[in-house]
Design a protein around this motif. Structure first.
Motif, PDB file in Angstrom:
ATOM      1  N   LEU A 114       0.996  -1.232  -0.065  1.00  0.00           N
ATOM      2  CA  LEU A 114      -0.138   0.060  -0.101  1.00  0.00           C
ATOM      3  C   LEU A 114       0.794   1.121   0.098  1.00  0.00           C
ATOM      4  CD1 LEU A 114      -2.378  -1.018   3.000  1.00  0.00           C
ATOM      5  CD2 LEU A 114      -3.048  -0.895   0.360  1.00  0.00           C
ATOM      6  N   ALA A 115       0.545   2.200  -0.348  1.00  0.00           N
ATOM      7  CA  ALA A 115       1.058   3.675  -0.643  1.00  0.00           C
ATOM      8  C   ALA A 115       0.176   4.773  -0.315  1.00  0.00           C
ATOM      9  CB  ALA A 115       1.850   3.985  -1.584  1.00  0.00           C
ATOM     10  N   GLY A 116       0.378   5.744   0.693  1.00  0.00           N
ATOM     11  CA  GLY A 116      -0.841   6.835   0.772  1.00  0.00           C
ATOM     12  C   GLY A 116      -0.251   8.024  -0.201  1.00  0.00           C
ATOM     13  N   SER A 117      -1.245   8.957  -0.384  1.00  0.00           N
ATOM     14  CA  SER A 117      -0.929  10.152  -1.240  1.00  0.00           C
ATOM     15  C   SER A 117      -1.729  11.099  -0.627  1.00  0.00           C
ATOM     16  CB  SER A 117      -1.107   9.962  -2.615  1.00  0.00           C
ATOM     17  OG  SER A 117      -0.881  11.265  -3.397  1.00  0.00           O
ATOM     18  N   ILE A 118      -1.168  11.821   0.422  1.00  0.00           N
ATOM     19  CA  ILE A 118      -2.295  12.480   1.416  1.00  0.00           C
ATOM     20  C   ILE A 118      -2.877  13.837   0.516  1.00  0.00           C
ATOM     21  CG2 ILE A 118      -1.281  11.835   3.417  1.00  0.00           C
ATOM     22  CD1 ILE A 118       0.110  14.747   3.822  1.00  0.00           C
ATOM     23  N   TYR A 119      -2.316  14.348  -0.317  1.00  0.00           N
ATOM     24  CA  TYR A 119      -2.914  15.616  -0.972  1.00  0.00           C
ATOM     25  C   TYR A 119      -3.409  15.393  -2.236  1.00  0.00           C
ATOM     26  CZ  TYR A 119      -0.687  18.213   3.014  1.00  0.00           C
ATOM     27  OH  TYR A 119      -0.564  18.784   4.213  1.00  0.00           O
ATOM     28  N   PHE A 120      -3.524  14.151  -2.612  1.00  0.00           N
ATOM     29  CA  PHE A 120      -4.170  13.702  -3.984  1.00  0.00           C
ATOM     30  C   PHE A 120      -5.549  14.259  -4.048  1.00  0.00           C
ATOM     31  CE2 PHE A 120      -5.806  11.301  -7.512  1.00  0.00           C
ATOM     32  CZ  PHE A 120      -4.634  11.037  -8.158  1.00  0.00           C
ATOM     33  N   ASP A 121      -5.758  14.678  -5.054  1.00  0.00           N
ATOM     34  CA  ASP A 121      -7.152  15.356  -5.547  1.00  0.00           C
ATOM     35  C   ASP A 121      -7.956  14.868  -6.453  1.00  0.00           C
ATOM     36  OD1 ASP A 121      -6.353  17.467  -3.964  1.00  0.00           O
ATOM     37  OD2 ASP A 121      -5.775  18.835  -5.566  1.00  0.00           O
ATOM     38  N   ASN A 122      -9.018  14.177  -6.085  1.00  0.00           N
ATOM     39  CA  ASN A 122      -9.906  13.564  -7.266  1.00  0.00           C
ATOM     40  C   ASN A 122     -11.250  13.943  -7.021  1.00  0.00           C
ATOM     41  OD1 ASN A 122     -10.119  11.648  -9.063  1.00  0.00           O
ATOM     42  ND2 ASN A 122     -10.346   9.880  -7.984  1.00  0.00           N
ATOM     43  N   GLY A 123     -11.763  15.273  -7.159  1.00  0.00           N
ATOM     44  CA  GLY A 123     -12.911  15.570  -6.856  1.00  0.00           C
ATOM     45  C   GLY A 123     -12.975  16.549  -5.818  1.00  0.00           C
ATOM     46  N   GLU A 124     -12.028  16.377  -4.775  1.00  0.00           N
ATOM     47  CA  GLU A 124     -12.181  17.182  -3.444  1.00  0.00           C
ATOM     48  C   GLU A 124     -10.573  17.555  -3.312  1.00  0.00           C
ATOM     49  OE1 GLU A 124     -14.837  18.170  -2.043  1.00  0.00           O
ATOM     50  OE2 GLU A 124     -16.346  16.589  -2.943  1.00  0.00           O
ATOM     51  N   THR A 125     -10.572  18.449  -2.945  1.00  0.00           N
ATOM     52  CA  THR A 125      -9.343  19.214  -2.606  1.00  0.00           C
ATOM     53  C   THR A 125      -8.402  18.712  -1.347  1.00  0.00           C
ATOM     54  OG1 THR A 125      -9.856  21.422  -3.409  1.00  0.00           O
ATOM     55  CG2 THR A 125      -7.690  21.200  -1.774  1.00  0.00           C
ATOM     56  N   ASP A 126      -7.372  18.050  -1.626  1.00  0.00           N
ATOM     57  CA  ASP A 126      -6.420  17.535  -0.662  1.00  0.00           C
ATOM     58  C   ASP A 126      -7.194  16.340   0.184  1.00  0.00           C
ATOM     59  OD1 ASP A 126      -4.506  19.107  -1.452  1.00  0.00           O
ATOM     60  OD2 ASP A 126      -4.764  20.396   0.578  1.00  0.00           O
ATOM     61  N   GLU A 127      -8.224  15.465  -0.734  1.00  0.00           N
ATOM     62  CA  GLU A 127      -8.908  14.206   0.254  1.00  0.00           C
ATOM     63  C   GLU A 127      -8.099  13.458   0.418  1.00  0.00           C
ATOM     64  OE1 GLU A 127     -11.664  12.162  -2.475  1.00  0.00           O
ATOM     65  OE2 GLU A 127     -10.980  13.632  -4.037  1.00  0.00           O
ATOM     66  N   GLY A 128      -7.050  13.286  -0.377  1.00  0.00           N
ATOM     67  CA  GLY A 128      -6.053  11.928  -0.387  1.00  0.00           C
ATOM     68  C   GLY A 128      -6.624  10.728  -0.761  1.00  0.00           C
ATOM     69  N   CYS A 129      -5.639   9.825  -1.049  1.00  0.00           N
ATOM     70  CA  CYS A 129      -5.972   8.369  -1.673  1.00  0.00           C
ATOM     71  C   CYS A 129      -4.918   7.683  -1.362  1.00  0.00           C
ATOM     72  CB  CYS A 129      -5.669   8.764  -3.452  1.00  0.00           C
ATOM     73  SG  CYS A 129      -6.180   7.401  -4.405  1.00  0.00           S
ATOM     74  N   ALA A 130      -5.409   6.389  -1.259  1.00  0.00           N
ATOM     75  CA  ALA A 130      -4.544   5.234  -1.011  1.00  0.00           C
ATOM     76  C   ALA A 130      -4.673   4.395  -2.220  1.00  0.00           C
ATOM     77  CB  ALA A 130      -4.980   4.485   0.351  1.00  0.00           C
ATOM     78  N   PHE A 131      -3.396   3.814  -2.608  1.00  0.00           N
ATOM     79  CA  PHE A 131      -3.111   2.745  -3.804  1.00  0.00           C
ATOM     80  C   PHE A 131      -2.690   1.459  -3.204  1.00  0.00           C
ATOM     81  CE2 PHE A 131      -2.663   7.042  -5.039  1.00  0.00           C
ATOM     82  CZ  PHE A 131      -3.227   7.223  -6.144  1.00  0.00           C
ATOM     83  N   GLY A 132      -3.186   0.284  -3.931  1.00  0.00           N
ATOM     84  CA  GLY A 132      -2.985  -0.908  -3.612  1.00  0.00           C
ATOM     85  C   GLY A 132      -2.197  -1.487  -4.555  1.00  0.00           C
ATOM     86  N   PHE A 133      -1.128  -2.439  -4.552  1.00  0.00           N
ATOM     87  CA  PHE A 133      -0.466  -3.099  -5.746  1.00  0.00           C
ATOM     88  C   PHE A 133      -0.454  -4.550  -5.087  1.00  0.00           C
ATOM     89  CE2 PHE A 133       0.804   1.412  -5.130  1.00  0.00           C
ATOM     90  CZ  PHE A 133       0.838   1.830  -6.353  1.00  0.00           C
ATOM     91  N   TYR A 134      -0.606  -5.252  -6.087  1.00  0.00           N
ATOM     92  CA  TYR A 134      -0.821  -6.951  -5.788  1.00  0.00           C
ATOM     93  C   TYR A 134       0.542  -7.526  -6.356  1.00  0.00           C
ATOM     94  CZ  TYR A 134      -5.787  -5.794  -5.225  1.00  0.00           C
ATOM     95  OH  TYR A 134      -6.839  -5.244  -4.902  1.00  0.00           O
ATOM     96  N   GLY A 135       1.333  -8.344  -5.299  1.00  0.00           N
ATOM     97  CA  GLY A 135       2.428  -8.963  -5.942  1.00  0.00           C
ATOM     98  C   GLY A 135       2.264  -9.942  -6.793  1.00  0.00           C
ATOM     99  N   GLU A 136       3.368 -10.324  -7.670  1.00  0.00           N
ATOM    100  CA  GLU A 136       3.221 -11.187  -8.749  1.00  0.00           C
ATOM    101  C   GLU A 136       4.614 -11.982  -9.159  1.00  0.00           C
ATOM    102  OE1 GLU A 136       3.503  -8.285 -12.622  1.00  0.00           O
ATOM    103  OE2 GLU A 136       1.578  -9.087 -12.136  1.00  0.00           O
ATOM    104  N   ALA A 137       4.859 -12.664  -9.877  1.00  0.00           N
ATOM    105  CA  ALA A 137       5.982 -13.426 -10.352  1.00  0.00           C
ATOM    106  C   ALA A 137       6.867 -12.691 -10.964  1.00  0.00           C
ATOM    107  CB  ALA A 137       5.618 -14.718 -10.779  1.00  0.00           C
TER     108      ALA A 137
END
Length: 549
Positions: free
Chosen positions: A438-461
């Motif tokens: 997981l990685a967090g992006s606290i000031y990411f805007d996606n419709g709201e100012t500085d709402e923040g976003c978290a991203f997940g990345f799934y491991g693989e071979a």
């Protein structure tokens, strides 16, 4: 695909932040393309993703779950903070939370820290811990930590345990973590930091350890330690170190990023080895940065076993350490062995000035399932195509130790989004044998100012370890909300709509939708929170609605 949070009323449409807005149609906003999962809170200035962590397996279904903090999000109180738990499944992390909680107290900063608590009561369900650094109980801004037990569906609503510092302005709960099992009683223990605590020295900081219990965790710490150095900020970071000496007892690691020894504010880190009686009264191992103002120890974590020798290792971040570039940041990896941690670290950097590499550090687990644990590092002010977009960097383990160059990187691609403010292992959320991050992006805007976003990345071979699939975007299909109707515009015939309630139960399903416009009346739903999921052969679109009658 991110969730678009909307509110739906028979008479009026409200935004989730509770302001009036006559929106009747809203198109989906795309997020960066190469994540496996993402979410945000749609609350302006909520800084969702300020803390991210694995929640363990809170419902014991075989899939690890995740917890996300948003310490400025509001649900009735100004800057109270919220935390969200999302369940894992065979398709990955759920798009909507199974549990959301807050302190119901203004400016508490609940969610400033979140973590798995392990299994503190031995019932087989993973538990969680949340910190609220400015929570007022008996003293102003003393802080509090909350442990919630897992059960068959989600964490409990009410805490199993709460702890506090009993000192005003100590910021107890700024850091929280599972300590592993430091005394070998098979119950996981917890550790909490109060980095502004005073006891003879101003802002020396303090850490508290509490043993797990199948009846009730004590309100008094089973172990506590202070730095005895003014302004050291001991306890700014706390974590399990794993078992660095292989004696069967888990160890803990504590950072003091403003500790002064040979250099002013160089920072120091302390490790305490577990035993049958718990932790010792004095540290078992110490490291300092030997560079003034490097913030060494602001972030600390177990690295897992990066070289496969059977001993756990640790990783330490010094996010303003200079090694050729100003404030580039450096991480230090110390290997474990039968005598404990090594004295000489492996230093890793990315040679990018002002990036603050190492602002957050964590074990990534084993994302490529090669038998060596990996680490993930955040550089929240990293600038590549955009200033301060932030970045996350994966370093893979090997028989020779940690690889010196990242095998995978990710950037927010948004100006001043500060991706990498938080990073963590997600565990294995889809139970495919590969750990996820997981990685967090606290000031990411996606419709709201500085709402923040978290991203997940799934491991693989893949040797790079993390999934780089392109997330599919809907261009023609859409969901719109107009008064008492859900309007589904389908780009092809045969699509399906499912409506779920807040507990995840499907309350409406219709298959074989027509190409073009389809209308569904909302009178089949009672008052409450619902998730509308539109699935076609190309992609999945989800929106959240609150029906008020």
């Amino acid at each position: 695909m991110r969730n678009i949070f909307l509110t739906l009323s028979i008479l009026t449409i409200f935004l989730f932040a509770f302001s009036f807005n006559p929106i009747q149609n809203m198109e989906i906003n795309s997020l960066p393309a190469n994540y496996s999962w993402s979410n945000d809170c749609d609350i302006a200035y909520g800084v969702y993703g300020s803390s991210v962590a694995s929640a363990g397996d809170v419902n014991n279904d075989g899939y690890d779950d995740v917890i996300i903090g948003a310490y400025l999000a509001e649900s009735g109180y100004n800057d109270e903070g919220l935390a969200f738990v999302y369940l894992g499944s065979d398709t990955g992390i759920s798009p909507y939370p199974c549990w959301t909680n807050g302190p119901n107290q203004a400016t508490a900063h609940y969610g400033i820290s979140v973590a798995s608590a392990g299994d503190v009561n031995g019932d087989g369900y993973g538990d969680i811990i949340v910190g609220a650094e400015y929570y007022d109980r008996d003293n102003s801004n003393e802080g509090q930590a909350f442990v919630y037990l897992g059960n068959g569906t989600s964490p409990e609503v009410f805490p199993y345990w709460t702890g506090e510092s009993n000192q005003a302005n100590s910021q107890y709960g700024f850091s929280v973590a599972s300590a592993g099992d430091v005394n070998g009683d098979t119950l996981d223990d917890i550790i909490v930091g109060a980095f502004m605590f005073d006891n003879g020295q101003t802002d020396e900081g303090k850490a508290y350890l509490y043993f797990g219990s199948d009846s009730a965790i004590s309100s008094f710490p089973d172990w506590e330690e202070e730095s005895d150095i003014s302004y050291a900020n001991f306890g700014c970071s706390v974590a399990s170190a794993g078992d660095v000496n292989g004696d069967g007892y888990d160890d803990v690691i504590i950072g003091a990023y403003s500790y002064s020894s040979t250099k002013a504010n160089e920072g120091a880190v302390f490790v305490y080895y577990g035993s049958s009686s718990g932790l010792p009264s004095d540290y078992s191992w110490q490291a300092i940065s030997n560079q003034a103002n490097s913030h060494f120890g602001y972030s600390v974590a177990t690295a897992g076993d990066v070289n496969g020798d059977g001993y756990d290792d640790v990783v330490i971040g010094a996010y303003t350490h200079d090694n050729g570039q100003t404030d580039e940041g450096v991480i230090f990896v110390y290997l474990g062995d039968s005598l404990g941690l090594s004295a000489t670290p492996q230093m890793i950097e990315i040679n990018s000035a002002n990036s603050q590499f190492g602002y957050s550090v964590a074990s990534a687990g084993d994302v490529n399932n090669d038998g060596y644990d990996d680490i993930i590092v955040g550089a929240n002010q990293y600038s590549n195509s955009l200033s301060y977009e932030g970045g996350a960097f994966l370093f893979c383990g090997s028989a020779g130790g940690m690889q010196a160059t990242p095998s995978w990187t990710y950037e927010s691609n948004q100006f001043q989004a500060l991706l990498g403010y938080s990073v963590a292992s997600a565990g294995d959320v889809n139970n495919d044998g590969y750990d996820d991050v997981l990685a967090g992006s606290i000031y990411f805007d996606n419709g709201e100012t500085d709402e923040g976003c978290a991203f997940g990345f799934y491991g693989e071979a893949d040797p790079a370890g993390l999934n780089k699939r392109i997330s599919k975007e809907i261009h023609e299909s859409s969901i719109s909300l107009i008064l008492n109707k859900i309007i589904l515009t389908c780009s092809e015939a045969g699509a399906e709509v499912n409506v779920f309630d807040s507990a995840g139960r499907c309350v409406f399903r219709q298959s074989n939708l027509n190409s073009g416009i389809n209308e569904i009346k909302t009178d089949m739903m009672n008052r409450g929170i619902f998730f509308i999921k539109l699935t076609d052969s190309k992609s999945i679109l989800i929106k959240k609605a609150v029906l008020i009658k």
